[in-house]
Design a protein around this motif. Structure first.
Motif, short mmCIF file in Angstrom:
data_model
loop_
_atom_site.label_atom_id
_atom_site.label_comp_id
_atom_site.label_asym_id
_atom_site.label_seq_id
_atom_site.Cartn_x
_atom_site.Cartn_y
_atom_site.Cartn_z
N MET A 81 0.83 -1.21 0.00
CA MET A 81 0.00 0.00 0.00
C MET A 81 0.86 1.25 0.00
O MET A 81 1.84 1.32 0.74
N GLU A 133 -2.87 5.87 6.00
CA GLU A 133 -2.20 5.14 7.07
C GLU A 133 -1.35 6.14 7.86
O GLU A 133 -0.14 6.18 7.73
N TYR A 140 -7.68 -4.08 6.12
CA TYR A 140 -7.62 -3.46 4.79
C TYR A 140 -7.61 -4.55 3.73
O TYR A 140 -7.24 -5.70 3.99
N ALA A 189 -4.10 -6.39 8.31
CA ALA A 189 -3.02 -7.22 8.81
C ALA A 189 -3.06 -7.10 10.34
O ALA A 189 -3.53 -6.10 10.88
N ARG A 215 7.50 -6.36 10.80
CA ARG A 215 7.81 -4.94 10.53
C ARG A 215 8.92 -4.50 11.49
O ARG A 215 8.91 -4.88 12.65
N ARG A 241 5.46 0.48 9.48
CA ARG A 241 4.39 0.10 8.55
C ARG A 241 4.58 0.71 7.16
O ARG A 241 3.72 0.56 6.30
N1 GLY Z 1 1.38 -0.96 5.85
C1 GLY Z 1 0.52 -2.01 6.17
C2 GLY Z 1 0.83 -2.73 7.40
O1 GLY Z 1 1.83 -2.47 8.02
O2 GLY Z 1 0.05 -3.58 7.78
#
Ligand code: GLY
Length: 367
Positions: free
Chosen positions: A48, A54, A244, A257, A300, A326
């Motif tokens: 994304m 976000e 999402y 997520a 992440r 993210r």
């Molecule tokens: N940028 C999407 C996530 O971290 O879930």
């Protein structure tokens, strides 16, 4: 630019994009990855490109995210041109649907987005459930296929003469008291004028880095799943309460997520899948009959203050590019350009993202 090679540890999107950018500017670049290139968070993400939807952690971070989004078309054109791989960049808008009064009030007030009524959004995205009240659409945003982008960057790097050692096993940096000397691993010693640590969630653990130059990185697990979707069922990236949805043109609909600070655990769990499916089906009941095509999880790279670490450290020649949390895929072009500018001495970096901030308190306390 350094006469000795720049060694980049970590062949994710960020590491490969830094290599690509440096090589484009004439540097000799060597990338090393303990495992498969582009296979960790770079592969697990949804791709994304949504700095407005976000919401990032601070104004400095938001500005950097927006700058990176603006760079995406040029960056992708260059990478596609050199690799021949279409990375499916689609900047056709991200839609956040409101189902409750509070969501509607929040989204109506959001800058840089357009509020559309219930009827309008159901024309745009007929799959949305009857309970939708309207939606905010940010037309500048969209998505990229991050798995394709990893392949494309790898090919573009090869075309530019970047050496990439994949599945190279763990490496350690070697340094004297002042600066880096090179990287040692199962493949031997590679001398380096500069080393960039782009190992994502693992960046705090790189062997050989002195304590004063380390950055603390926390892995934050994200579980995802993909549904097999009839073409066009969902047209744009859709945010719904609690999840999402990202439609890929290969017929998969990504659902994400979870956000779980559970260490280096990449198991896909019943609770994780359950929470995403519950959110998705509450907003879009029509997804209930679709087959589950794939499930996965990634890590992440999180930092304590929510901001990335991009720039030089207290060890000469040692640079860090991680902590994107993210927004790693979104921030790939801007991070590559910033690190290349710093290595060329054309920029000092962005103060809010400096890795030096980690040790500022302790340096002051030692005085
Ligand atoms: N940028 C999407 C996530 O971290 O879930």
């Amino acid at each position: 630019m350094h006469r000795e090679p720049v060694v980049i540890v970590g062949a994710g999107l960020i590491g490969l994009a830094i290599a690509y950018e440096l090589a484009r500017r004439g540097a000799t670049v060597h990338v090393i990855d303990a495992n498969e290139p582009g296979r960790a968070a770079s592969w697990a993400g949804a791709g994304m490109l949504a700095p407005y939807t976000e919401t990032p952690a601070s104004p400095a971070f938001e500005a950097f995210c927006i700058a990176s989004l603006e760079r995406y078309p040029g960056f992708v054109a260059g990478v596609q041109g050199r690799s021949g791989v279409d990375v499916r960049l689609q900047l056709d808008g991200v839609v956040e649907a409101a189902y409750g009064e509070a969501d509607e009030a929040r989204l109506r007030a959001r800058p840089r987005t357009r509020w559309v009524t219930r009827d309008e959004v159901r024309l745009m995205e007929p799959v949305l459930g009857a309970g939708v009240r309207g939606a905010a659409i940010c037309e500048a945003e969209g998505q990229v296929d991050n798995r394709r982008l990893g392949r494309a960057l790898l090919a573009a790097c090869a075309a530019l003469g970047v050496r990439v050692d994949a599945r190279a096993g763990p490496v350690a940096i070697e340094a004297n008291a002042r600066r880096v000397l090179g990287v040692r691993g199962p493949l031997g010693f590679i001398p380096a004028g500069a080393i960039v640590n782009a190992t994502g969630a693992w960046a705090g653990m790189l062997e050989g880095v002195p304590e004063h130059a380390r950055v603390p990185v926390t892995p934050v697990k994200g579980q995802m799943l993909a549904l097999a979707m009839p073409r066009g069922l969902v047209r744009r990236v859709l945010w719904i309460p609690g999840a999402y949805l990202v439609p890929r043109d290969d017929g998969r609909l990504l659902v994400g997520a979870t956000v779980e600070p559970v260490g280096f655990d990449v198991r896909v769990t019943a609770r994780g899948l359950g929470s995403m499916l519950e959110a998705a089906l509450a907003a879009v009941p029509a997804l209930g009959d679709l087959a589950v095509a794939e499930t996965w999880a990634g890590l992440r790279p999180g930092s304590a203050d929510g901001l990335p670490y991009i720039g030089g450290t207290s060890l000469g020649g040692y640079y860090v590019a991680t902590g994107h949390y993210r927004n790693g895929i979104l921030l790939t072009p801007a991070t590559a350009e910033l690190i290349a500018d710093i290595l060329e001495g054309r920029a000092d970096g962005i103060a809010a993202f400096s890795p030096l901030r980690v040790h500022e308190g302790s340096a002051a306390a030692e005085k």
